[in-house]
Design an enzyme around this catalytic site. Structure first.
Site, PDB file in Angstrom:
ATOM      1  N   ARG A  35    -124.839  23.898  -4.134  1.00  0.00           N
ATOM      2  CA  ARG A  35    -125.345  23.119  -5.273  1.00  0.00           C
ATOM      3  C   ARG A  35    -124.547  23.300  -6.554  1.00  0.00           C
ATOM      4  O   ARG A  35    -125.068  23.297  -7.654  1.00  0.00           O
ATOM      5  CB  ARG A  35    -126.846  23.412  -5.510  1.00  0.00           C
ATOM      6  CG  ARG A  35    -127.692  22.690  -4.534  1.00  0.00           C
ATOM      7  CD  ARG A  35    -128.558  23.458  -3.626  1.00  0.00           C
ATOM      8  NE  ARG A  35    -128.267  24.818  -3.343  1.00  0.00           N
ATOM      9  CZ  ARG A  35    -129.122  25.617  -2.715  1.00  0.00           C
ATOM     10  NH1 ARG A  35    -130.292  25.173  -2.367  1.00  0.00           N
ATOM     11  NH2 ARG A  35    -128.798  26.854  -2.435  1.00  0.00           N
ATOM     12  N   THR A  56    -101.826  12.147   8.600  1.00  0.00           N
ATOM     13  CA  THR A  56    -102.153  12.665   7.272  1.00  0.00           C
ATOM     14  C   THR A  56    -101.144  13.703   6.812  1.00  0.00           C
ATOM     15  O   THR A  56    -100.673  13.674   5.673  1.00  0.00           O
ATOM     16  CB  THR A  56    -103.590  13.254   7.279  1.00  0.00           C
ATOM     17  OG1 THR A  56    -104.499  12.198   7.560  1.00  0.00           O
ATOM     18  CG2 THR A  56    -103.962  13.882   5.943  1.00  0.00           C
ATOM     19  N   THR A  57    -100.788  14.631   7.693  1.00  0.00           N
ATOM     20  CA  THR A  57     -99.925  15.745   7.262  1.00  0.00           C
ATOM     21  C   THR A  57     -98.517  15.682   7.858  1.00  0.00           C
ATOM     22  O   THR A  57     -97.657  16.467   7.465  1.00  0.00           O
ATOM     23  CB  THR A  57    -100.546  17.094   7.683  1.00  0.00           C
ATOM     24  OG1 THR A  57    -100.699  17.084   9.110  1.00  0.00           O
ATOM     25  CG2 THR A  57    -101.893  17.320   7.028  1.00  0.00           C
ATOM     26  N   ASP A  64    -107.430  11.151  16.133  1.00  0.00           N
ATOM     27  CA  ASP A  64    -106.189  10.397  16.317  1.00  0.00           C
ATOM     28  C   ASP A  64    -106.144   9.625  17.637  1.00  0.00           C
ATOM     29  O   ASP A  64    -105.073   9.425  18.219  1.00  0.00           O
ATOM     30  CB  ASP A  64    -104.959  11.329  16.219  1.00  0.00           C
ATOM     31  CG  ASP A  64    -104.947  12.092  14.913  1.00  0.00           C
ATOM     32  OD1 ASP A  64    -105.434  11.545  13.902  1.00  0.00           O
ATOM     33  OD2 ASP A  64    -104.461  13.237  14.908  1.00  0.00           O
ATOM     34  N   GLU A  65    -107.282   9.183  18.097  1.00  0.00           N
ATOM     35  CA  GLU A  65    -107.352   8.452  19.366  1.00  0.00           C
ATOM     36  C   GLU A  65    -106.917   7.006  19.205  1.00  0.00           C
ATOM     37  O   GLU A  65    -106.738   6.289  20.197  1.00  0.00           O
ATOM     38  CB  GLU A  65    -108.803   8.478  19.911  1.00  0.00           C
ATOM     39  CG  GLU A  65    -109.329   9.863  20.271  1.00  0.00           C
ATOM     40  CD  GLU A  65    -110.017  10.550  19.093  1.00  0.00           C
ATOM     41  OE1 GLU A  65    -109.881  10.067  17.954  1.00  0.00           O
ATOM     42  OE2 GLU A  65    -110.683  11.570  19.325  1.00  0.00           O
ATOM     43  N   ALA A 107    -108.876  12.382   7.200  1.00  0.00           N
ATOM     44  CA  ALA A 107    -108.696  11.327   8.200  1.00  0.00           C
ATOM     45  C   ALA A 107    -107.418  10.546   7.900  1.00  0.00           C
ATOM     46  O   ALA A 107    -107.031  10.404   6.737  1.00  0.00           O
ATOM     47  CB  ALA A 107    -109.895  10.387   8.170  1.00  0.00           C
ATOM     48  N   GLY A 108    -106.794  10.064   8.942  1.00  0.00           N
ATOM     49  CA  GLY A 108    -105.624   9.191   8.778  1.00  0.00           C
ATOM     50  C   GLY A 108    -105.691   8.147   9.869  1.00  0.00           C
ATOM     51  O   GLY A 108    -105.443   8.457  11.038  1.00  0.00           O
ATOM     52  N   HIS A 109    -106.090   6.935   9.520  1.00  0.00           N
ATOM     53  CA  HIS A 109    -106.252   5.873  10.508  1.00  0.00           C
ATOM     54  C   HIS A 109    -105.150   4.838  10.315  1.00  0.00           C
ATOM     55  O   HIS A 109    -105.094   4.170   9.278  1.00  0.00           O
ATOM     56  CB  HIS A 109    -107.634   5.220  10.375  1.00  0.00           C
ATOM     57  CG  HIS A 109    -108.763   6.167  10.672  1.00  0.00           C
ATOM     58  ND1 HIS A 109    -110.078   5.804  10.604  1.00  0.00           N
ATOM     59  CD2 HIS A 109    -108.759   7.471  11.059  1.00  0.00           C
ATOM     60  CE1 HIS A 109    -110.840   6.852  10.930  1.00  0.00           C
ATOM     61  NE2 HIS A 109    -110.050   7.873  11.203  1.00  0.00           N
ATOM     62  N   SER A 129    -106.057  -0.419  25.341  1.00  0.00           N
ATOM     63  CA  SER A 129    -105.127  -0.749  24.253  1.00  0.00           C
ATOM     64  C   SER A 129    -103.739  -0.322  24.687  1.00  0.00           C
ATOM     65  O   SER A 129    -103.564   0.745  25.276  1.00  0.00           O
ATOM     66  CB  SER A 129    -105.578  -0.002  22.995  1.00  0.00           C
ATOM     67  OG  SER A 129    -104.513   0.098  22.075  1.00  0.00           O
ATOM     68  N   LYS A 138    -108.603   5.151  16.528  1.00  0.00           N
ATOM     69  CA  LYS A 138    -109.843   4.537  16.023  1.00  0.00           C
ATOM     70  C   LYS A 138    -109.547   3.420  15.024  1.00  0.00           C
ATOM     71  O   LYS A 138    -110.184   2.372  15.052  1.00  0.00           O
ATOM     72  CB  LYS A 138    -110.729   5.597  15.322  1.00  0.00           C
ATOM     73  CG  LYS A 138    -111.199   6.702  16.248  1.00  0.00           C
ATOM     74  CD  LYS A 138    -111.962   7.773  15.494  1.00  0.00           C
ATOM     75  CE  LYS A 138    -111.111   8.563  14.535  1.00  0.00           C
ATOM     76  NZ  LYS A 138    -110.074   9.396  15.131  1.00  0.00           N
ATOM     77  N   GLY A 139    -108.550   3.653  14.134  1.00  0.00           N
ATOM     78  CA  GLY A 139    -108.230   2.655  13.103  1.00  0.00           C
ATOM     79  C   GLY A 139    -107.887   1.319  13.726  1.00  0.00           C
ATOM     80  O   GLY A 139    -108.391   0.265  13.313  1.00  0.00           O
ATOM     81  N   ALA A 169    -102.227   4.106  26.822  1.00  0.00           N
ATOM     82  CA  ALA A 169    -101.850   4.227  28.234  1.00  0.00           C
ATOM     83  C   ALA A 169    -100.387   3.823  28.392  1.00  0.00           C
ATOM     84  O   ALA A 169     -99.672   4.343  29.253  1.00  0.00           O
ATOM     85  CB  ALA A 169    -102.749   3.343  29.082  1.00  0.00           C
ATOM     86  N   GLN A 174    -112.193  11.652  12.896  1.00  0.00           N
ATOM     87  CA  GLN A 174    -111.912  12.783  13.789  1.00  0.00           C
ATOM     88  C   GLN A 174    -112.402  12.475  15.214  1.00  0.00           C
ATOM     89  O   GLN A 174    -112.370  11.329  15.621  1.00  0.00           O
ATOM     90  CB  GLN A 174    -112.542  14.080  13.260  1.00  0.00           C
ATOM     91  CG  GLN A 174    -111.890  14.620  11.996  1.00  0.00           C
ATOM     92  CD  GLN A 174    -112.459  14.039  10.722  1.00  0.00           C
ATOM     93  OE1 GLN A 174    -113.657  13.901  10.573  1.00  0.00           O
ATOM     94  NE2 GLN A 174    -111.611  13.712   9.781  1.00  0.00           N
TER      95      GLN A 174
END
Ligand code: GDP
Ligand code: IMO
Ligand code: MG
Length: 386
Positions: free
Chosen positions: A140, A277-278, A12-13, A38-40, A373, A15-16, A309, A202
């Site tokens: 398998r 996501t949640t 959650d930095e 993942a949730g971007h 950003s 990235k998206g 920031a 992640q």
């Protein structure tokens, strides 16, 4: 030049947002790991969208979901429907590897059952079936997308999987086939021409091998997995490591700089730190330089991008963890005592106090912060001078 974007903390930095920004100078955006855990968050103009499975590209990109990605067909189809409203031609630009592992309701149920079994030691997973899909595959007995081309073969495989649960195998296969119909024509490996942006998920501290095991996810988050998890080659690439000006973590596990009580709540509120996501509240704390140094070294980053920031604007003082009381590996972060130093806060990102903060980070990491950003939308970012 190809790029690999990864998270340097616990996910959650942002990235998206960074992938979207960099997507302009790449032809392909490729997912190579994890799944709908993942949730971007990406703003397509004014429309906010959380990408769980679809790469965070824009109108000009080809999108590829590589074989290292775990696919939940229902999530994928609903995401395709949502994004089709913005990019009607999205499906023509999307390709999904036939080797992708498929998450079924059985794995989602197993995920919950294992968490309940662990009780107080539960990981706090997203409940998306990630761990069990990886372990069933390792045993398998997992389902791959190519299994869905042959109905009888699929039914046999699902029947075996269903033996571990109370699920009725036939209804599971029927539901999978129903969803599969909608994307069947998009299943294909790709012959990539042009430049590729590999979209990591992640963060390094959640990597199963390099993170805070057992409080980690189940698929790799490190940049070198980009190739293994996509099947693509790259002769020339740069790694972009994204980190927040503070730190967050969702779920259980060590977090040395966590801030509790009202101060933690205040950080959460400022940064709107609730899981994409949640919806769970994210644990919040100060920036952790020994942690970031470890993550930058493990992933050998070429570019650092600091996000959020702006969230700290106006604080009187800002905490920075500059050391731990002992040499550690990520496995024993639990018992470490961080040294937190407080630096003077900043009014805005043009303030000299903010430059001083960035310099402290750069000195500690021995690397330059290339981009800052300062908001969720694509344009809210600047390149540092010098
Ligand atoms: P990801 O999983 O790394 O893509 O990050 P998430 O989307 O889960 O969480 C990042 C959140 O911060 C999202 O709500 C973004 O819209 C938002 N965001 C990203 N960059 C910035 C930034 O620089 N400043 C602010 N205020 N918000 C940001
Ligand atoms: P993005 O890509 C933050 C965390 C979960 C849990 C642990 C294991 O948006 O940064 P899992 O469901 O993967 O088995 O859960 O990993 N987790 C994330 N935390 N961001 C994410 O993804 C995450 N994906 C998984 O909260 O602690
Ligand atoms: Mg996220």
């Amino acid at each position: 030049m190809n790029s690999i974007v990864i998270g340097l903390q616990w996910g959650d930095e942002g990235k998206g947002k960074i992938v979207q920004k960099l997507s302009r100078s790449h032809d392909w955006i490729v997912r190579f790991s994890s799944g709908p855990n993942a949730g971007h968050t990406v703003y397509h103009g004014d429309t906010k969208m959380v990408h769980h499975l679809l790469p965070s590209g824009t109108e000009k990109n080809f999108l590829f979901i590589g074989r290292g990605t775990l696919v939940d067909l229902e999530t994928l189809n609903s995401e395709i429907n949502e994004i089709s409203k913005i990019y009607p031609d999205i499906k023509e630009r999307l390709f999904i590897s036939p080797y992708c592992r498929v998450i079924t309701p059985i794995e989602k149920w197993q995920d919950g059952a294992i968490e309940r079994m662990k009780g107080k030691k539960s990981v706090g997973t997203t409940g998306r079936g990630i761990g069990p899909t990886v372990s069933n595959d390792a045993n398998r007995i997992g389902i791959r997308l190519f299994d869905l081309f042959d109905e009888e073969h699929l039914k046999e495989k699902v029947a075996l999987l269903a033996k571990m649960s109370d699920f009725d195998g036939k209804s599971v296969s029927d539901a999978l086939l129903e969803q599969f119909k909608k994307i069947k024509d998009r299943i294909s490996e790709v012959n990539v021409k042009g430049s590729v942006l590999f979209e990591g998920t992640q963060g390094i501290m959640l990597d199963p091998m390099y993170g805070t095991y057992p409080y980690v996810t189940s698929t790799p988050t490190i940049p070198s997995f980009a190739f293994y998890g996509s099947g693509l080659k790259s002769e020339n690439h740069e790694v972009w490591g994204v980190f927040k000006a503070y730190a967050t973590r969702v779920g259980a596990g060590p977090f040395p700089t966590e801030v509790f009580g009202e101060a933690g709540d205040a950080l959460r509120k400022r940064g709107s730190e609730f899981g994409a996501t949640t919806g769970r509240p994210r644990r919040c704390g100060w920036i952790d330089l020994p942690q970031l140094e470890y993550a930058s070294d493990v992933s050998d980053v070429d570019h650092l991008v600091m996000t959020k920031a702006d969230v700290l604007n106006g604080l009187e003082k800002v905490g920075v963890c500059t050391a731990y009381d002992k040499e550690i590996t990520p496995y024993d972060l639990e018992n470490v005592k961080p040294t937190i130093e407080y630096v003077k806060g900043w009014k805005d990102l043009e303030s000299s106090e903010f430059s001083d903060f960035v310099s402290i980070v750069e000195r500690h990491l021995g690397r330059r912060v290339d981009y800052i950003s300062y908001g969720p939308s694509e344009g809210e970012i600047f390149q540092r001078k010098g």
